[in-house]
Design a protein around this motif. Structure first.
Motif, short mmCIF file in Angstrom:
data_model
loop_
_atom_site.label_atom_id
_atom_site.label_comp_id
_atom_site.label_asym_id
_atom_site.label_seq_id
_atom_site.Cartn_x
_atom_site.Cartn_y
_atom_site.Cartn_z
N TRP A 1 5.00 2.27 1.96
CA TRP A 1 4.11 2.24 1.69
C TRP A 1 3.03 1.64 2.12
O TRP A 1 1.76 1.50 2.18
N PHE A 2 3.66 -0.08 3.43
CA PHE A 2 1.91 -0.19 3.58
C PHE A 2 1.25 1.06 4.79
O PHE A 2 0.73 1.32 4.97
N GLU A 3 2.39 1.89 5.70
CA GLU A 3 1.78 3.05 6.15
C GLU A 3 1.56 4.30 5.49
O GLU A 3 -0.05 4.32 6.13
N ALA A 4 1.73 4.36 4.36
CA ALA A 4 0.69 5.14 4.04
C ALA A 4 -0.34 4.83 3.42
O ALA A 4 -1.18 5.42 3.19
N ARG A 5 -0.50 3.48 3.10
CA ARG A 5 -1.89 2.40 2.41
C ARG A 5 -3.10 3.40 3.43
O ARG A 5 -3.38 2.79 4.89
N PRO A 6 -4.44 3.94 3.49
CA PRO A 6 -5.09 4.11 3.90
C PRO A 6 -6.09 2.42 4.58
O PRO A 6 -6.77 1.98 5.48
N GLU A 7 -5.14 1.61 3.32
CA GLU A 7 -6.86 0.42 3.29
C GLU A 7 -5.91 -1.02 4.85
O GLU A 7 -6.40 -1.54 5.43
N VAL A 8 -4.51 -0.05 5.18
CA VAL A 8 -3.46 -1.19 6.18
C VAL A 8 -4.02 -0.44 7.66
O VAL A 8 -4.08 0.80 7.69
N ASP A 9 -4.08 -1.60 8.57
CA ASP A 9 -4.93 -0.67 10.25
C ASP A 9 -3.64 -0.37 10.47
O ASP A 9 -3.29 0.75 11.40
#
Length: 128
Positions: free
Chosen positions: A10-18
């Motif tokens: 989920w983190f990997e797919a989020r654009p707001e996660v660097d």
């Protein structure tokens, strides 16, 4: 853990996660080694960073309800801690962490509940 892998994806797919670092992800530089030696048990520890400045990062932490902001490797509950760029721990970590990062110990909560908490905290701090 399956929960940690679901959250890492989920983190990997989020654009707001660097960035997100988790050995169970194929994008991890040592994923093949993890597959070989960890037998699908990639741990419950994820590191990541979100867009925004230190103020946004603190607001993110303050806005979490289900995930507890605490310094620990965890128990059965999800815990998170933030190391800012001034932390004395950062010199011991790889260069990707030099500006700070979140260390997330995934607990036994339903991943969808944890994701909902993370999303509302990202909204509250203005990165989502």
């Amino acid at each position: 853990s399956a929960n940690a892998l679901a959250l890492a994806k989920w983190f990997e797919a989020r654009p707001e996660v660097d960035y997100v670092t988790y050995p169970g992800l194929e994008s991890h530089p040592q994923h093949e080694r993890a597959v070989k030696y960890m037998n699908g048990q990639y741990s419950g520890m994820i590191s990541f960073d979100i867009k925004g400045d230190e103020k946004a990062h603190q607001k993110f932490l303050d806005s979490l309800h289900l995930v507890t902001h605490a310094v620990s490797l965890g128990d059965i509950e999800s815990l998170i801690v933030y190391y800012d760029k001034n932390s004395d721990k950062l010199p011991h970590y790889p260069p990707i962490y030099r500006e700070g990062f979140f260390r997330f110990s995934v607990g036994l909560e339903d991943p969808e509940d944890v994701i909902a908490d993370l999303k509302q905290a990202m909204e509250a701090c203005g990165v989502l």
